[in-house]
Enzyme design. Structure first.
Site, PDB file in Angstrom:
ATOM      1  N   HIS A 147       0.832  -1.208   0.000  1.00 46.37           N
ATOM      2  CA  HIS A 147       0.000   0.000   0.000  1.00 46.37           C
ATOM      3  C   HIS A 147       0.868   1.259   0.000  1.00 46.37           C
ATOM      4  CE1 HIS A 147      -3.774   2.208   1.264  1.00 46.37           C
ATOM      5  NE2 HIS A 147      -2.829   3.107   1.548  1.00 46.37           N
ATOM      6  N   GLU A 148       1.779   1.351   0.955  1.00 46.03           N
ATOM      7  CA  GLU A 148       2.606   2.550   1.057  1.00 46.03           C
ATOM      8  C   GLU A 148       3.619   2.635  -0.083  1.00 46.03           C
ATOM      9  OE1 GLU A 148       1.760   4.841   3.008  1.00 46.03           O
ATOM     10  OE2 GLU A 148       0.279   3.621   4.056  1.00 46.03           O
TER      11      GLU A 148
ATOM     12  N   HIS B 105       1.928   4.257  -3.091  1.00 50.19           N
ATOM     13  CA  HIS B 105       1.898   5.728  -2.987  1.00 50.19           C
ATOM     14  C   HIS B 105       3.240   6.319  -3.387  1.00 50.19           C
ATOM     15  CE1 HIS B 105      -2.031   5.982  -1.276  1.00 50.19           C
ATOM     16  NE2 HIS B 105      -1.723   5.482  -0.090  1.00 50.19           N
TER      17      HIS B 105
END
Length: 227
Positions: A29-30, A33
């Site tokens: 997820h990170e 980004h």
């Protein structure tokens, strides 16, 4: 260890499966980004070493503890400077939505792998009952948790991705009014965490929705394999 079992939202014997799932889910997820922010011209995350699949740089201890205890939590947010984007609003939306979409992708892939293991007889070949149960528990947690994180992160409350997306799509004249309510987000999360029974109407419906998404994809893949 009974006191720990009473505190945790998840059964103690399933804790390792939750931690493995969170390591994978939060890390991708990170990373998503950071990866897209860097690709679009913002080196902030890269300079801080966040464009990596190393879980250690993405984890927030308090966020993980709260997720295990309260049912919701977070990883370390990736810093993004939208001023470095050639198209700040469009690219900002893509960077924000990349995180939740990575969890959706993990949930879909997890469901596909599980269905394939079942359809090709791999699960039936596992003669050890404990190993068989462990595989079932892991795939159930992995898929549903990733679908839950996909939905949870799209909630339009700061500091969640859904709010960042909302910031980039609303008219600029509304940004000031929108930001006036940011301070209330912490209070909202505290109410969800502290008030007895509140999670029944907030977190629990998201889990049920995540399970529904899992079943839909499972039925789709079963149909694809002619089952």
């Amino acid at each position: 260890m009974e006191w720990l079992d009473q505190i945790l939202r998840v059964p103690l014997d399933q804790l390792p499966f939750y931690l493995i799932t969170l390591v994978i889910a939060f890390t991708l997820h990170e990373f998503s980004h950071a990866y897209f922010a860097n690709k679009f011209g913002d080196p902030t995350a890269k300079l801080l070493g966040r464009v990596t699949l190393n879980p250690a740089v993405h984890f927030d201890l308090l966020g993980i503890i709260l997720l295990l205890i309260a049912g919701f939590g977070w990883a370390r947010p990736v810093p993004v400077n939208r001023d470095n984007f050639s198209k700040p609003r469009l690219m900002g939306v893509i960077v924000s939505v990349a995180g939740p979409l990575s969890n959706l992708l993990l949930g879909v892939l997890g469901t596909l792998v599980y269905v394939m293991l079942a359809q090709f007889g791999v699960l039936d070949s596992i003669t050890n009952e404990k190993l068989f149960q462990a595989v079932l528990i892991f795939f159930n947690l992995f898929t549903v948790m990733n679908f839950f994180l996909f939905l949870f992160n799209l909630i339009p409350l700061p500091p969640l991705d859904g709010y960042r997306i909302l910031e980039d799509v609303v008219p600029r004249r509304m940004l000031g009014k929108l930001q006036q309510y940011e301070q209330w987000s912490v209070l909202i999360f505290l109410v969800i965490l502290i008030v007895p029974g509140m999670q029944r109407y907030t977190i629990s419906p998201l889990y049920h929705a995540a399970e529904a998404i899992y079943f839909q994809f499972a039925h789709l893949f079963l149909a694809m394999f002619g089952a």
